[in-house]
Design a protein around this motif. Sequence first.
Motif, PDB file in Angstrom:
ATOM      1  N   VAL A  55       0.872  -1.169   0.000  1.00 47.14           N
ATOM      2  CA  VAL A  55       0.000   0.000   0.000  1.00 47.14           C
ATOM      3  C   VAL A  55       0.914   1.225   0.000  1.00 47.14           C
ATOM      4  O   VAL A  55       1.966   1.229   0.638  1.00 47.14           O
ATOM      5  CB  VAL A  55      -0.964   0.007   1.211  1.00 47.14           C
ATOM      6  N   GLU A  56       0.531   2.239  -0.779  1.00 44.18           N
ATOM      7  CA  GLU A  56       1.298   3.476  -0.847  1.00 44.18           C
ATOM      8  C   GLU A  56       0.385   4.648  -0.509  1.00 44.18           C
ATOM      9  O   GLU A  56      -0.808   4.601  -0.785  1.00 44.18           O
ATOM     10  CB  GLU A  56       1.866   3.705  -2.249  1.00 44.18           C
ATOM     11  N   ALA A  57       0.983   5.685   0.060  1.00 42.00           N
ATOM     12  CA  ALA A  57       0.222   6.897   0.365  1.00 42.00           C
ATOM     13  C   ALA A  57       1.056   8.116   0.022  1.00 42.00           C
ATOM     14  O   ALA A  57       2.275   8.107   0.173  1.00 42.00           O
ATOM     15  CB  ALA A  57      -0.161   6.923   1.836  1.00 42.00           C
ATOM     16  N   LYS A  58       0.380   9.144  -0.450  1.00 38.62           N
ATOM     17  CA  LYS A  58       1.018  10.430  -0.733  1.00 38.62           C
ATOM     18  C   LYS A  58       0.237  11.504   0.007  1.00 38.62           C
ATOM     19  O   LYS A  58      -0.996  11.553  -0.070  1.00 38.62           O
ATOM     20  CB  LYS A  58       1.016  10.728  -2.231  1.00 38.62           C
ATOM     21  N   GLY A  59       0.946  12.321   0.749  1.00 35.39           N
ATOM     22  CA  GLY A  59       0.292  13.396   1.490  1.00 35.39           C
ATOM     23  C   GLY A  59      -0.524  12.898   2.661  1.00 35.39           C
ATOM     24  O   GLY A  59      -1.491  13.540   3.060  1.00 35.39           O
ATOM     25  N   PHE A  60      -0.154  11.760   3.230  1.00 34.01           N
ATOM     26  CA  PHE A  60      -0.878  11.150   4.357  1.00 34.01           C
ATOM     27  C   PHE A  60      -0.664  12.004   5.606  1.00 34.01           C
ATOM     28  O   PHE A  60       0.458  12.305   5.981  1.00 34.01           O
ATOM     29  CB  PHE A  60      -0.340   9.738   4.582  1.00 34.01           C
ATOM     30  N   LEU A  61      -1.759  12.431   6.227  1.00 35.78           N
ATOM     31  CA  LEU A  61      -1.679  13.244   7.439  1.00 35.78           C
ATOM     32  C   LEU A  61      -1.888  12.364   8.665  1.00 35.78           C
ATOM     33  O   LEU A  61      -2.837  11.581   8.722  1.00 35.78           O
ATOM     34  CB  LEU A  61      -2.745  14.345   7.409  1.00 35.78           C
ATOM     35  N   LEU A  62      -0.979  12.498   9.623  1.00 30.82           N
ATOM     36  CA  LEU A  62      -1.045  11.713  10.854  1.00 30.82           C
ATOM     37  C   LEU A  62      -0.681  12.627  12.019  1.00 30.82           C
ATOM     38  O   LEU A  62       0.343  13.306  11.980  1.00 30.82           O
ATOM     39  CB  LEU A  62      -0.065  10.541  10.771  1.00 30.82           C
ATOM     40  N   ASP A  63      -1.540  12.672  13.026  1.00 27.47           N
ATOM     41  CA  ASP A  63      -1.258  13.485  14.207  1.00 27.47           C
ATOM     42  C   ASP A  63      -0.121  12.874  15.008  1.00 27.47           C
ATOM     43  O   ASP A  63      -0.103  11.657  15.238  1.00 27.47           O
ATOM     44  CB  ASP A  63      -2.490  13.590  15.108  1.00 27.47           C
ATOM     45  N   ILE A  64       0.817  13.709  15.407  1.00 23.29           N
ATOM     46  CA  ILE A  64       1.901  13.271  16.278  1.00 23.29           C
ATOM     47  C   ILE A  64       1.986  14.223  17.461  1.00 23.29           C
ATOM     48  O   ILE A  64       1.506  15.354  17.387  1.00 23.29           O
ATOM     49  CB  ILE A  64       3.268  13.228  15.542  1.00 23.29           C
ATOM     50  N   GLU A  65       2.574  13.752  18.536  1.00 23.10           N
ATOM     51  CA  GLU A  65       2.824  14.620  19.679  1.00 23.10           C
ATOM     52  C   GLU A  65       4.219  15.198  19.537  1.00 23.10           C
ATOM     53  O   GLU A  65       5.158  14.496  19.176  1.00 23.10           O
ATOM     54  CB  GLU A  65       2.714  13.822  20.981  1.00 23.10           C
ATOM     55  N   GLY A  66       4.357  16.477  19.813  1.00 23.33           N
ATOM     56  CA  GLY A  66       5.663  17.105  19.742  1.00 23.33           C
ATOM     57  C   GLY A  66       5.962  17.682  18.377  1.00 23.33           C
ATOM     58  O   GLY A  66       5.100  17.771  17.501  1.00 23.33           O
ATOM     59  N   ASP A  67       7.236  18.075  18.208  1.00 28.72           N
ATOM     60  CA  ASP A  67       7.656  18.755  16.990  1.00 28.72           C
ATOM     61  C   ASP A  67       8.521  17.909  16.070  1.00 28.72           C
ATOM     62  O   ASP A  67       8.982  18.386  15.045  1.00 28.72           O
ATOM     63  CB  ASP A  67       8.443  20.022  17.353  1.00 28.72           C
ATOM     64  N   SER A  68       8.767  16.661  16.431  1.00 25.52           N
ATOM     65  CA  SER A  68       9.592  15.817  15.579  1.00 25.52           C
ATOM     66  C   SER A  68       9.297  14.351  15.837  1.00 25.52           C
ATOM     67  O   SER A  68       8.736  13.990  16.863  1.00 25.52           O
ATOM     68  CB  SER A  68      11.084  16.094  15.822  1.00 25.52           C
ATOM     69  N   VAL A  69       9.687  13.546  14.874  1.00 26.42           N
ATOM     70  CA  VAL A  69       9.547  12.103  14.985  1.00 26.42           C
ATOM     71  C   VAL A  69      10.589  11.482  14.049  1.00 26.42           C
ATOM     72  O   VAL A  69      10.891  12.046  12.994  1.00 26.42           O
ATOM     73  CB  VAL A  69       8.106  11.643  14.633  1.00 26.42           C
ATOM     74  N   THR A  70      11.152  10.365  14.446  1.00 23.37           N
ATOM     75  CA  THR A  70      12.117   9.681  13.587  1.00 23.37           C
ATOM     76  C   THR A  70      11.372   8.909  12.504  1.00 23.37           C
ATOM     77  O   THR A  70      10.202   8.541  12.674  1.00 23.37           O
ATOM     78  CB  THR A  70      12.980   8.693  14.391  1.00 23.37           C
ATOM     79  N   PRO A  71      12.031   8.633  11.380  1.00 25.35           N
ATOM     80  CA  PRO A  71      11.392   7.815  10.347  1.00 25.35           C
ATOM     81  C   PRO A  71      10.974   6.441  10.876  1.00 25.35           C
ATOM     82  O   PRO A  71       9.910   5.929  10.501  1.00 25.35           O
ATOM     83  CB  PRO A  71      12.469   7.686   9.266  1.00 25.35           C
ATOM     84  N   GLU A  72      11.776   5.866  11.757  1.00 22.74           N
ATOM     85  CA  GLU A  72      11.436   4.550  12.315  1.00 22.74           C
ATOM     86  C   GLU A  72      10.160   4.621  13.148  1.00 22.74           C
ATOM     87  O   GLU A  72       9.289   3.740  13.048  1.00 22.74           O
ATOM     88  CB  GLU A  72      12.595   4.026  13.175  1.00 22.74           C
ATOM     89  N   ARG A  73      10.049   5.664  13.959  1.00 18.92           N
ATOM     90  CA  ARG A  73       8.843   5.831  14.791  1.00 18.92           C
ATOM     91  C   ARG A  73       7.639   6.131  13.917  1.00 18.92           C
ATOM     92  O   ARG A  73       6.546   5.632  14.168  1.00 18.92           O
ATOM     93  CB  ARG A  73       9.063   6.933  15.832  1.00 18.92           C
ATOM     94  N   LEU A  74       7.820   6.949  12.879  1.00 19.76           N
ATOM     95  CA  LEU A  74       6.716   7.241  11.965  1.00 19.76           C
ATOM     96  C   LEU A  74       6.227   5.958  11.307  1.00 19.76           C
ATOM     97  O   LEU A  74       5.025   5.730  11.198  1.00 19.76           O
ATOM     98  CB  LEU A  74       7.140   8.256  10.906  1.00 19.76           C
ATOM     99  N   ALA A  75       7.148   5.096  10.894  1.00 19.51           N
ATOM    100  CA  ALA A  75       6.756   3.816  10.283  1.00 19.51           C
ATOM    101  C   ALA A  75       5.919   2.992  11.253  1.00 19.51           C
ATOM    102  O   ALA A  75       4.891   2.426  10.868  1.00 19.51           O
ATOM    103  CB  ALA A  75       8.000   3.042   9.852  1.00 19.51           C
ATOM    104  N   GLU A  76       6.333   2.932  12.514  1.00 18.41           N
ATOM    105  CA  GLU A  76       5.556   2.204  13.529  1.00 18.41           C
ATOM    106  C   GLU A  76       4.165   2.813  13.698  1.00 18.41           C
ATOM    107  O   GLU A  76       3.169   2.095  13.822  1.00 18.41           O
ATOM    108  CB  GLU A  76       6.278   2.249  14.876  1.00 18.41           C
TER     109      GLU A  76
END
Length: 72
Positions: free
Chosen positions: A15-36
Amino acid sequence: MKSDFRVDFTNGGHVEAKGFLLDIEGDSVTPERLAEMIVSAMNLLRAGPVTIFSMTIVRRGEHQDSWPAPLK
């Protein structure tokens, strides 16, 4: 967080997504955490490798799809 990504499944397909919006806490996230977070948010039980193509912090209300929609 606005991102483009691809999730490959262990049993075939992807599955692929472009422009996928996901709420996160804080001002940054690692690519590994985003994948999780993507796998968890989409409840992808047979997720394999996740490839993040792009990721950008977008504050609530600063993107085109913000809610409520602007009045015209």
